[in-house]
Scaffold this motif. Structure first.
Motif, PDB file in Angstrom:
ATOM      1  N   ARG A  32       5.397  34.577-130.923  1.00 24.33           N
ATOM      2  CA  ARG A  32       5.456  35.676-131.888  1.00 24.33           C
ATOM      3  C   ARG A  32       5.051  36.977-131.207  1.00 24.33           C
ATOM      4  NH1 ARG A  32       1.440  35.397-136.950  1.00 24.33           N
ATOM      5  NH2 ARG A  32      -0.045  35.329-135.230  1.00 24.33           N
ATOM      6  N   ASP A  38       6.647  40.710-137.664  1.00 21.14           N
ATOM      7  CA  ASP A  38       6.599  39.650-136.650  1.00 21.14           C
ATOM      8  C   ASP A  38       8.008  39.345-136.141  1.00 21.14           C
ATOM      9  OD1 ASP A  38       3.890  39.358-136.695  1.00 21.14           O
ATOM     10  OD2 ASP A  38       3.872  37.620-138.034  1.00 21.14           O
ATOM     11  N   LEU A  49       9.986  36.320-134.028  1.00 18.22           N
ATOM     12  CA  LEU A  49       9.861  34.933-133.577  1.00 18.22           C
ATOM     13  C   LEU A  49      10.984  34.633-132.581  1.00 18.22           C
ATOM     14  CD1 LEU A  49       9.244  33.229-137.038  1.00 18.22           C
ATOM     15  CD2 LEU A  49       7.547  34.231-135.486  1.00 18.22           C
ATOM     16  N   LEU A  88       2.964  34.296-141.715  1.00 15.59           N
ATOM     17  CA  LEU A  88       3.486  35.387-140.896  1.00 15.59           C
ATOM     18  C   LEU A  88       3.316  36.725-141.598  1.00 15.59           C
ATOM     19  CD1 LEU A  88       6.750  33.638-139.665  1.00 15.59           C
ATOM     20  CD2 LEU A  88       4.538  33.775-138.499  1.00 15.59           C
ATOM     21  N   ASN A 104       4.476  41.269-132.307  1.00 16.35           N
ATOM     22  CA  ASN A 104       4.437  42.290-133.351  1.00 16.35           C
ATOM     23  C   ASN A 104       3.974  43.590-132.719  1.00 16.35           C
ATOM     24  OD1 ASN A 104       3.583  43.954-135.661  1.00 16.35           O
ATOM     25  ND2 ASN A 104       3.790  42.072-136.866  1.00 16.35           N
TER      26      ASN A 104
END
Length: 235
Positions: A172, A212, A214, A208, A174
């Motif tokens: 992940r 985010d 993935l 989540l 962010n």
């Protein structure tokens, strides 16, 4: 004087000398009158009883109608706020910003580069492209929530060599904390001398956050990948 006395005493003598038949007739007539009066009283009593019963039924029915009518009004008043409450909980918003609408399924794209240490590139099979970032090769989360994320990979031998190892990682990223965080991984392999293919599946729930990304990272065994798919949907 004597004549006058005789005129007044005659009716008395006549009354005293009344026959027995006449007395019986008078008694019968008196009994008939009493029965007629009794019958009238019974009729009047029955009529009054009927009127009282009708009034009781009418009054009871009116009370019941009033009771159930007020009860229905109360239930209508109690139920009327529900739609407005539901509307406040589920306002009309852009569907693309609703967690419940995220359901995307991806399939791997052959790039010709089978070297290890790279992200898998995907095509969107179904779902909205709004949830896939092609540049980062990642599923994009637009709203905080609980998501089920899965990866399915079929490994296949490309040579007659011995055992080949395979390692995959779901990660992940962010921009809020600008670092790559591994969420889960799996290690497997295929023995080309005894088996020709093998399936690897990873599926897990994740809490989540908005923003985010993935992505699927292959540490080892990229050349073994025959097919690969991945996806996510909001719970």
């Amino acid at each position: 004087m004597g004549q006058t006395v005789m005129e007044h005493t005659l009716p008395v003598e006549d009354a005293c000398c009344m026959g027995p038949d006449e007395s019986v007739l008078i008694l019968i007539k008196h009994c008939q009158d009493m029965k007629q009066q009794e019958t009238r009283l019974r009729l009047i009593t029955l009529l009054l009883l009927f009127i009282c019963t009708a009034l009781f039924i009418f009054t009871t029915g009116a009370d019941l109608r009033q009771h159930f009518g007020s009860k229905r009004e109360m239930s209508t008043v109690e139920q009327s706020p529900v739609p407005s409450k539901q509307q406040s909980l589920c306002p009309a918003v852009n569907p693309k910003t609703s967690c419940q609408n995220l359901h995307i399924h991806l399939r791997s794209v052959a790039t010709g580069n089978t070297s290890d240490g790279q992200l898998i590139k995907w095509d969107v099979m179904f779902g909205d492209n709004y949830y896939y970032n092609e540049e980062k090769r990642a599923i994009l989360i637009h709203e905080n929530g609980l998501y089920f994320v899965y990866i399915r990979i079929t490994l296949s031998c490309r040579s007659e060599d011995g055992p080949e190892g395979f390692s995959v990682k779901l990660q992940r990223w962010n921009k809020g904390y600008d670092m790559i965080v591994p969420l889960t991984d799996a290690k497997d392999g295929v023995d080309c001398t005894s088996q020709r293919s093998r399936n690897v599946f990873v599926g897990q729930l994740f809490d989540l956050s908005e923003g985010d990304h993935l992505s699927v990272w292959i540490d080892q065994g990229y050349k073994l990948i025959a097919t690969a798919s991945a996806g996510a949907f909001c719970i």
